[in-house]
Design a protein around this motif. Structure first.
Motif, PDB file in Angstrom:
ATOM      1  N   LYS B 181       0.938  -1.398   0.050  1.00  0.00           N
ATOM      2  CA  LYS B 181      -0.020   0.053  -0.122  1.00  0.00           C
ATOM      3  C   LYS B 181       0.800   1.207   0.014  1.00  0.00           C
ATOM      4  O   LYS B 181       1.943   1.307   0.718  1.00  0.00           O
ATOM      5  CB  LYS B 181      -1.013   0.041   1.305  1.00  0.00           C
ATOM      6  N   LYS B 182       0.586   2.287  -0.737  1.00  0.00           N
ATOM      7  CA  LYS B 182       1.231   3.377  -0.777  1.00  0.00           C
ATOM      8  C   LYS B 182       0.177   4.590  -0.386  1.00  0.00           C
ATOM      9  O   LYS B 182      -0.944   4.690  -0.798  1.00  0.00           O
ATOM     10  CB  LYS B 182       1.676   3.847  -2.196  1.00  0.00           C
ATOM     11  N   GLY B 183       0.596   5.162   0.888  1.00  0.00           N
ATOM     12  CA  GLY B 183      -0.156   6.384   1.024  1.00  0.00           C
ATOM     13  C   GLY B 183       0.829   7.507   1.344  1.00  0.00           C
ATOM     14  O   GLY B 183       2.001   7.259   1.068  1.00  0.00           O
ATOM     15  N   ARG B 184       0.346   8.736   1.298  1.00  0.00           N
ATOM     16  CA  ARG B 184       1.265   9.760   1.599  1.00  0.00           C
ATOM     17  C   ARG B 184       2.036   9.966   2.744  1.00  0.00           C
ATOM     18  O   ARG B 184       3.295   9.949   2.888  1.00  0.00           O
ATOM     19  CB  ARG B 184       0.333  11.167   1.559  1.00  0.00           C
ATOM     20  N   VAL B 185       1.431   9.664   3.898  1.00  0.00           N
ATOM     21  CA  VAL B 185       1.939   9.186   4.941  1.00  0.00           C
ATOM     22  C   VAL B 185       1.487   7.833   5.578  1.00  0.00           C
ATOM     23  O   VAL B 185       0.467   7.328   4.785  1.00  0.00           O
ATOM     24  CB  VAL B 185       1.794  10.264   6.281  1.00  0.00           C
ATOM     25  N   LYS B 186       1.823   7.248   6.269  1.00  0.00           N
ATOM     26  CA  LYS B 186       1.608   5.813   6.960  1.00  0.00           C
ATOM     27  C   LYS B 186       0.090   5.660   6.956  1.00  0.00           C
ATOM     28  O   LYS B 186      -0.471   4.677   6.737  1.00  0.00           O
ATOM     29  CB  LYS B 186       2.502   5.226   7.921  1.00  0.00           C
ATOM     30  N   MET B 187      -0.497   6.569   8.054  1.00  0.00           N
ATOM     31  CA  MET B 187      -1.759   6.171   8.439  1.00  0.00           C
ATOM     32  C   MET B 187      -2.834   6.635   7.421  1.00  0.00           C
ATOM     33  O   MET B 187      -4.033   6.502   7.626  1.00  0.00           O
ATOM     34  CB  MET B 187      -2.135   6.731   9.606  1.00  0.00           C
ATOM     35  N   ASP B 188      -2.334   7.207   6.091  1.00  0.00           N
ATOM     36  CA  ASP B 188      -3.267   7.933   5.021  1.00  0.00           C
ATOM     37  C   ASP B 188      -4.110   6.840   4.484  1.00  0.00           C
ATOM     38  O   ASP B 188      -3.675   5.527   4.201  1.00  0.00           O
ATOM     39  CB  ASP B 188      -2.551   8.484   4.176  1.00  0.00           C
TER      40      ASP B 188
END
Lengths: 159, 284
Positions: B181-188
């Motif tokens: 998974k790619k988010g802008r920051v980890k919890m995104d």
């Protein structure tokens, strides 16, 4: 609609009459006048409103107040050490400069409590994972992580 | 917050009856999406019907396969003593959802019923070919997760139905699973995410299930990539072909979180990396 619910707040039973659409944070701040819990984003991103419900960290801005019925709620006001002194977590945050403006601090401290209750010896990575949902716009997190480590040490006592 | 009445039924039948009686009523599970939608005035319910106080709806049962109650929280799933062993992919996706505070209340059923194109739990369930159980006051039906999603915010759930369980068959013992998974920051929320489940015999890919999120109106299987891979020997060349097909077979959009081009690129790269990792593991 209004309803009266009872729950345990910081160890004592309280009865509150609230409106159905209130969130737990509204009930705490406006009905019970416990303004230690802060509202930042109001949508579960910043964690400033973190409280513990039955020992688990939750965002009180996303928690419907009627769901608190019968639960155990812990807010920053309930986190005192003996004789009204600071708790070991609060002390560590103060000593290590993990506070600047202080707005995120109540949430940080309760998220820390939830972490240390289940993991008394967390690694840096554990700490960062546990605080992922708590934003601080002042400190840059380094002092906060150090404070949590110090708090863990304080909690475990002298080795 | 807009005003609404709040109801806490104790049985599924009571919940269904309330929904039927109250015009404009909406179900609430963990509330991490519903409350935000109300705050942003995207949703103006006259009543919220909470499913949190119905006994048994959050139960997790692992018995070869698994039955996960729709109201099980993401934390319940992560902390379950045996679920992770049987379905490691579920665990990896669950760990990447939001923050501790969100995971403690957000539910697996809510994640699915919210029908976001980026629903994190959908991907492992798609590649594991899970089913959801939907109940009315009289009937029960089981629907493959793949057929559950109809569009952003839309599912095949009827207004008189409640999702009660997520059902998983016993996993194949020899499969290799990867979640990225790619988010802008980890919890995104995800910019893009991919789940891969492969049945490998040496370098031979016998079966491939691949799903992607945030790159189509609904989380979905990448059938074209699967067909390309099944029955072939995984090599640098086949992996690179799979990457190309993955890129061209998705239909992402540009929005606040990312652009169409970047999402396409990421899905290709994730498919490539997942296959490379699977190949590495199959050699061990």
């Amino acid at each position: 609609m209004r309803r009266t619910i009872s729950f345990f707040l910081n160890g004592s039973e309280v009865n509150v009459t609230l409106k159905d659409h209130m969130r737990l944070i509204d009930c705490l701040r406006e009905t019970l006048n416990l303004t230690g819990t802060k509202e930042g984003c109001g949508e579960g991103e910043c964690g400033a409103c973190t409280v513990l419900v039955d020992g688990q960290a939750v965002n009180s801005c996303l928690y419907p107040a009627p769901e608190a019925e019968g639960k155990n709620v812990l807010t920053i006001e309930g986190l005192q050490g003996s004789e009204n002194r600071l708790s070991f977590i609060q002390k560590a945050f103060v000593e290590l400069g993990a506070i600047q403006c202080g707005f995120c601090t109540p949430g940080m401290i309760l998220a820390t409590k939830a972490l240390l209750d289940s993991n008394p010896d967390p690694s840096d990575q554990d700490i960062r994972a546990a605080l992922q949902g708590n934003l601080c716009r002042c400190t840059g997190y380094v002092q906060i992580v150090e404070a949590v480590k110090q708090a863990a040490e304080n909690m475990r006592g002298p080795e | 917050m807009s005003r609404f009445s709040y109801h806490k039924p104790k049985t599924i039948d009571d919940a269904l009856q309330l929904k039927n009686e109250k015009r404009g009523a909406v179900y609430i599970a963990g509330g991490t999406d519903v409350i935000v939608q109300i705050k942003n005035q995207e949703l103006r319910p006259s009543a919220l019907i909470s499913l949190r106080n119905i006994p048994g709806l959050a139960h997790i049962e692992v018995n070869g396969g698994a039955r996960i109650g729709a109201l099980a929280t993401i934390s319940d799933i992560i902390q379950h003593p045996t679920l992770a062993q049987a379905f490691p992919l579920l665990m990896e996706a669950a760990r990447r959802i939001g923050s501790v505070q969100i995971r403690n209340v957000a539910t697996i059923g809510g994640n699915l019923c919210n029908c976001s194109p980026c629903a994190d739990m959908a991907l492992p369930l798609l590649v594991l070919e899970a089913k959801v159980r939907l109940r009315t006051s009289e009937t029960t039906r089981e629907v493959p997760v793949e057929d559950f999603f109809k569009g952003p915010g839309e599912s095949c759930l009827l207004s008189d139905e409640i999702m009660t369980d997520i059902l998983l068959d016993a996993p194949d013992v020899n499969t290799i699973a990867v979640f990225m998974k790619k988010g802008r920051v980890k919890m995104d929320l995800a910019v893009a995410s991919v789940a891969v489940l492969l049945d490998m015999e040496g370098d031979l890919c016998r079966k491939a299930h691949i799903a992607a999120g945030s790159v189509a109106p609904v989380p979905r299987r990448l059938r074209e990539v699967e067909e390309k891979l099944e029955g072939t020997i995984l090599s640098e060349q086949t992996i690179s072909e799979a990457q190309k097909i993955a890129k061209s077979s998705v239909v992402p959009i540009t929005d606040i979180r990312s652009t169409e081009d970047y999402r396409r690129e990421i899905v290709g790269v994730f498919v490539k990396r997942s296959l490379e990792r699977a190949l590495e593991w199959s050699h061990k």
